[in-house]
Design a protein around this motif. Structure first.
Motif, PDB file in Angstrom:
ATOM      1  N   VAL A  40      -4.463   4.171   0.576  1.00  0.00           N
ATOM      2  CA  VAL A  40      -3.775   4.607  -0.643  1.00  0.00           C
ATOM      3  C   VAL A  40      -3.093   5.934  -0.336  1.00  0.00           C
ATOM      4  CG1 VAL A  40      -4.032   5.217  -3.078  1.00  0.00           C
ATOM      5  CG2 VAL A  40      -5.546   3.481  -2.054  1.00  0.00           C
ATOM      6  N   LEU A  41      -1.802   5.987  -0.599  1.00  0.00           N
ATOM      7  CA  LEU A  41      -1.032   7.194  -0.314  1.00  0.00           C
ATOM      8  C   LEU A  41      -0.938   8.086  -1.537  1.00  0.00           C
ATOM      9  CD1 LEU A  41       1.864   5.757   1.862  1.00  0.00           C
ATOM     10  CD2 LEU A  41      -0.301   6.768   2.604  1.00  0.00           C
ATOM     11  N   ASP A  42      -0.845   9.383  -1.263  1.00  0.00           N
ATOM     12  CA  ASP A  42      -0.659  10.383  -2.307  1.00  0.00           C
ATOM     13  C   ASP A  42       0.745  10.235  -2.897  1.00  0.00           C
ATOM     14  OD1 ASP A  42      -1.572  12.460  -3.843  1.00  0.00           O
ATOM     15  OD2 ASP A  42      -2.140  13.693  -2.138  1.00  0.00           O
ATOM     16  N   ASP A  43       1.041  11.028  -3.886  1.00  0.00           N
ATOM     17  CA  ASP A  43       2.341  10.937  -4.543  1.00  0.00           C
ATOM     18  C   ASP A  43       3.507  11.212  -3.604  1.00  0.00           C
ATOM     19  OD1 ASP A  43       1.052  10.293  -6.895  1.00  0.00           O
ATOM     20  OD2 ASP A  43       0.962  12.376  -7.580  1.00  0.00           O
ATOM     21  N   ASP A  44       3.266  11.921  -2.504  1.00  0.00           N
ATOM     22  CA  ASP A  44       4.331  12.198  -1.537  1.00  0.00           C
ATOM     23  C   ASP A  44       4.685  10.969  -0.699  1.00  0.00           C
ATOM     24  OD1 ASP A  44       2.275  11.939   0.338  1.00  0.00           O
ATOM     25  OD2 ASP A  44       2.307  14.050   0.943  1.00  0.00           O
ATOM     26  N   GLY A  45       3.877   9.909  -0.791  1.00  0.00           N
ATOM     27  CA  GLY A  45       4.165   8.678  -0.068  1.00  0.00           C
ATOM     28  C   GLY A  45       3.846   8.727   1.410  1.00  0.00           C
ATOM     29  N   GLN A  46       3.181   9.791   1.877  1.00  0.00           N
ATOM     30  CA  GLN A  46       2.892   9.915   3.303  1.00  0.00           C
ATOM     31  C   GLN A  46       1.453  10.286   3.610  1.00  0.00           C
ATOM     32  OE1 GLN A  46       5.720  12.574   5.066  1.00  0.00           O
ATOM     33  NE2 GLN A  46       7.443  11.258   4.607  1.00  0.00           N
ATOM     34  N   SER A  47       0.855  11.144   2.791  1.00  0.00           N
ATOM     35  CA  SER A  47      -0.506  11.586   3.100  1.00  0.00           C
ATOM     36  C   SER A  47      -1.534  10.672   2.437  1.00  0.00           C
ATOM     37  CB  SER A  47      -0.715  13.042   2.696  1.00  0.00           C
ATOM     38  OG  SER A  47      -0.375  13.250   1.355  1.00  0.00           O
ATOM     39  N   LEU A  48      -2.651  10.518   3.108  1.00  0.00           N
ATOM     40  CA  LEU A  48      -3.714   9.619   2.673  1.00  0.00           C
ATOM     41  C   LEU A  48      -4.483  10.213   1.496  1.00  0.00           C
ATOM     42  CD1 LEU A  48      -5.145   6.945   3.522  1.00  0.00           C
ATOM     43  CD2 LEU A  48      -6.725   8.386   4.826  1.00  0.00           C
ATOM     44  N   ALA A  49      -4.616   9.425   0.430  1.00  0.00           N
ATOM     45  CA  ALA A  49      -5.366   9.865  -0.750  1.00  0.00           C
ATOM     46  C   ALA A  49      -6.700   9.137  -0.849  1.00  0.00           C
ATOM     47  CB  ALA A  49      -4.555   9.601  -2.012  1.00  0.00           C
ATOM     48  N   GLY A  50      -6.780   7.951  -0.253  1.00  0.00           N
ATOM     49  CA  GLY A  50      -8.000   7.166  -0.328  1.00  0.00           C
ATOM     50  C   GLY A  50      -7.817   5.821   0.325  1.00  0.00           C
ATOM     51  N   ILE A  51      -8.771   4.942   0.078  1.00  0.00           N
ATOM     52  CA  ILE A  51      -8.692   3.583   0.621  1.00  0.00           C
ATOM     53  C   ILE A  51      -9.344   2.623  -0.359  1.00  0.00           C
ATOM     54  CG2 ILE A  51     -10.840   3.685   1.961  1.00  0.00           C
ATOM     55  CD1 ILE A  51      -9.008   2.259   4.193  1.00  0.00           C
ATOM     56  N   VAL A  52      -8.779   1.429  -0.450  1.00  0.00           N
ATOM     57  CA  VAL A  52      -9.342   0.360  -1.269  1.00  0.00           C
ATOM     58  C   VAL A  52      -9.678  -0.783  -0.325  1.00  0.00           C
ATOM     59  CG1 VAL A  52      -8.862  -1.368  -3.050  1.00  0.00           C
ATOM     60  CG2 VAL A  52      -8.091   0.960  -3.359  1.00  0.00           C
ATOM     61  N   THR A  53     -10.878  -1.313  -0.481  1.00  0.00           N
ATOM     62  CA  THR A  53     -11.300  -2.442   0.327  1.00  0.00           C
ATOM     63  C   THR A  53     -11.600  -3.630  -0.571  1.00  0.00           C
ATOM     64  OG1 THR A  53     -13.661  -1.932   0.244  1.00  0.00           O
ATOM     65  CG2 THR A  53     -12.365  -0.850   1.990  1.00  0.00           C
ATOM     66  N   GLN A  54     -11.713  -4.796   0.028  1.00  0.00           N
ATOM     67  CA  GLN A  54     -12.100  -5.970  -0.752  1.00  0.00           C
ATOM     68  C   GLN A  54     -13.419  -5.720  -1.452  1.00  0.00           C
ATOM     69  OE1 GLN A  54     -12.076  -9.241   2.039  1.00  0.00           O
ATOM     70  NE2 GLN A  54     -10.349 -10.162   0.979  1.00  0.00           N
ATOM     71  N   ARG A  55     -14.314  -5.034  -0.783  1.00  0.00           N
ATOM     72  CA  ARG A  55     -15.624  -4.735  -1.358  1.00  0.00           C
ATOM     73  C   ARG A  55     -15.464  -3.913  -2.643  1.00  0.00           C
ATOM     74  NH1 ARG A  55     -19.200  -2.464   2.932  1.00  0.00           N
ATOM     75  NH2 ARG A  55     -19.276  -4.635   3.511  1.00  0.00           N
ATOM     76  N   ASP A  56     -14.521  -2.954  -2.644  1.00  0.00           N
ATOM     77  CA  ASP A  56     -14.279  -2.155  -3.852  1.00  0.00           C
ATOM     78  C   ASP A  56     -13.843  -3.034  -5.015  1.00  0.00           C
ATOM     79  OD1 ASP A  56     -14.814   0.297  -2.548  1.00  0.00           O
ATOM     80  OD2 ASP A  56     -12.747   0.407  -1.842  1.00  0.00           O
ATOM     81  N   LEU A  57     -12.961  -3.977  -4.723  1.00  0.00           N
ATOM     82  CA  LEU A  57     -12.489  -4.867  -5.788  1.00  0.00           C
ATOM     83  C   LEU A  57     -13.627  -5.712  -6.332  1.00  0.00           C
ATOM     84  CD1 LEU A  57      -9.041  -6.187  -4.503  1.00  0.00           C
ATOM     85  CD2 LEU A  57      -9.508  -4.371  -6.134  1.00  0.00           C
ATOM     86  N   PHE A  58     -14.448  -6.248  -5.449  1.00  0.00           N
ATOM     87  CA  PHE A  58     -15.555  -7.086  -5.898  1.00  0.00           C
ATOM     88  C   PHE A  58     -16.570  -6.268  -6.682  1.00  0.00           C
ATOM     89  CE2 PHE A  58     -14.622  -9.834  -2.038  1.00  0.00           C
ATOM     90  CZ  PHE A  58     -13.879 -10.734  -2.785  1.00  0.00           C
ATOM     91  N   ARG A  59     -16.928  -5.109  -6.166  1.00  0.00           N
ATOM     92  CA  ARG A  59     -17.986  -4.307  -6.779  1.00  0.00           C
ATOM     93  C   ARG A  59     -17.552  -3.718  -8.116  1.00  0.00           C
ATOM     94  NH1 ARG A  59     -18.806  -0.270  -3.024  1.00  0.00           N
ATOM     95  NH2 ARG A  59     -17.226   0.931  -4.084  1.00  0.00           N
ATOM     96  N   ASP A  60     -16.398  -3.096  -8.152  1.00  0.00           N
ATOM     97  CA  ASP A  60     -16.015  -2.341  -9.343  1.00  0.00           C
ATOM     98  C   ASP A  60     -15.225  -3.140 -10.380  1.00  0.00           C
ATOM     99  OD1 ASP A  60     -17.246   0.027  -8.542  1.00  0.00           O
ATOM    100  OD2 ASP A  60     -15.556   0.527  -7.269  1.00  0.00           O
ATOM    101  N   ALA A  61     -14.393  -4.041  -9.922  1.00  0.00           N
ATOM    102  CA  ALA A  61     -13.566  -4.753 -10.893  1.00  0.00           C
ATOM    103  C   ALA A  61     -14.097  -6.146 -11.186  1.00  0.00           C
ATOM    104  CB  ALA A  61     -12.129  -4.834 -10.382  1.00  0.00           C
ATOM    105  N   LEU A  62     -14.355  -6.905 -10.175  1.00  0.00           N
ATOM    106  CA  LEU A  62     -14.777  -8.281 -10.402  1.00  0.00           C
ATOM    107  C   LEU A  62     -16.183  -8.368 -10.961  1.00  0.00           C
ATOM    108  CD1 LEU A  62     -13.178 -10.112  -7.350  1.00  0.00           C
ATOM    109  CD2 LEU A  62     -12.301  -9.798  -9.656  1.00  0.00           C
ATOM    110  N   ALA A  63     -16.999  -7.364 -10.705  1.00  0.00           N
ATOM    111  CA  ALA A  63     -18.350  -7.367 -11.272  1.00  0.00           C
ATOM    112  C   ALA A  63     -18.290  -7.425 -12.789  1.00  0.00           C
ATOM    113  CB  ALA A  63     -19.111  -6.131 -10.816  1.00  0.00           C
ATOM    114  N   GLN A  64     -17.261  -6.832 -13.363  1.00  0.00           N
ATOM    115  CA  GLN A  64     -17.096  -6.846 -14.813  1.00  0.00           C
ATOM    116  C   GLN A  64     -16.696  -8.220 -15.326  1.00  0.00           C
ATOM    117  OE1 GLN A  64     -14.491  -3.708 -16.161  1.00  0.00           O
ATOM    118  NE2 GLN A  64     -15.033  -2.457 -14.407  1.00  0.00           N
ATOM    119  N   ALA A  65     -16.182  -9.036 -14.439  1.00  0.00           N
ATOM    120  CA  ALA A  65     -15.648 -10.330 -14.862  1.00  0.00           C
ATOM    121  C   ALA A  65     -16.590 -11.494 -14.550  1.00  0.00           C
ATOM    122  CB  ALA A  65     -14.299 -10.556 -14.178  1.00  0.00           C
ATOM    123  N   LEU A  66     -17.832 -11.196 -14.224  1.00  0.00           N
ATOM    124  CA  LEU A  66     -18.782 -12.271 -13.918  1.00  0.00           C
ATOM    125  C   LEU A  66     -18.838 -13.246 -15.076  1.00  0.00           C
ATOM    126  CD1 LEU A  66     -21.743 -10.421 -12.202  1.00  0.00           C
ATOM    127  CD2 LEU A  66     -20.089 -11.972 -11.162  1.00  0.00           C
TER     128      LEU A  66
END
Length: 140
Positions: A40-66
């Motif tokens: 995930v890039l910062d607002d400047d479009g070049q520096s790293l702000a974070g990372i999203v993994t499949q695990r993040d999607l499953f744990r945080d978002a899809l867990a709500q949709a069980l």
């Protein structure tokens, strides 16, 4: 193998996201592009702000949709932004670091990828898959 550097094996110019992108975009890229890690890039479009993994999607978002169907899951993903689930404490590596150092980091930290950063800019990503591909090429 000892003389190899991260830059020799990394995937340059990786697919990235921005903080305010919807999780539906992350999900689509991961499914269609068959990738498991998106820097995930910062607002400047070049520096790293974070990372999203499949695990993040499953744990945080899809867990709500069980118990809900795919349509309901997509609806929930569309209400969340990447910044809501991304990891911000990201382990990175430089492109001229020895590949052995990268392998140790992945193993010791039990992570699946290392964003490659040079002079504050994201220049690539090194994943477990890159190591598998390297071994496969060497065996041919």
């Amino acid at each position: 193998m000892k003389e190899l550097k991260v830059r020799d094996v990394m995937t340059g110019d990786p697919t990235t996201l921005k903080r305010n992108d919807k999780l539906t975009l992350a999900d689509d890229i991961m499914r269609l592009g068959r990738v498991r890690h998106l820097p995930v890039l910062d607002d400047d479009g070049q520096s790293l702000a974070g990372i999203v993994t499949q695990r993040d999607l499953f744990r945080d978002a899809l867990a709500q949709a069980l118990g809900y169907g795919r349509h309901a899951q997509r609806k929930i993903l569309d209400t969340l932004a990447v910044k809501d689930v991304m990891a911000t404490d990201v382990v990175t590596i430089k492109p001229d670091a020895p590949l052995v150092e990268a392998a140790k980091l992945l193993t010791e930290r039990k992570i699946g990828c290392l964003p490659v950063v040079e002079n504050g800019r994201l220049v690539g990503i090194l994943t477990e898959g890159d190591f598998v591909a390297l071994i496969a090429r060497r065996e041919q």
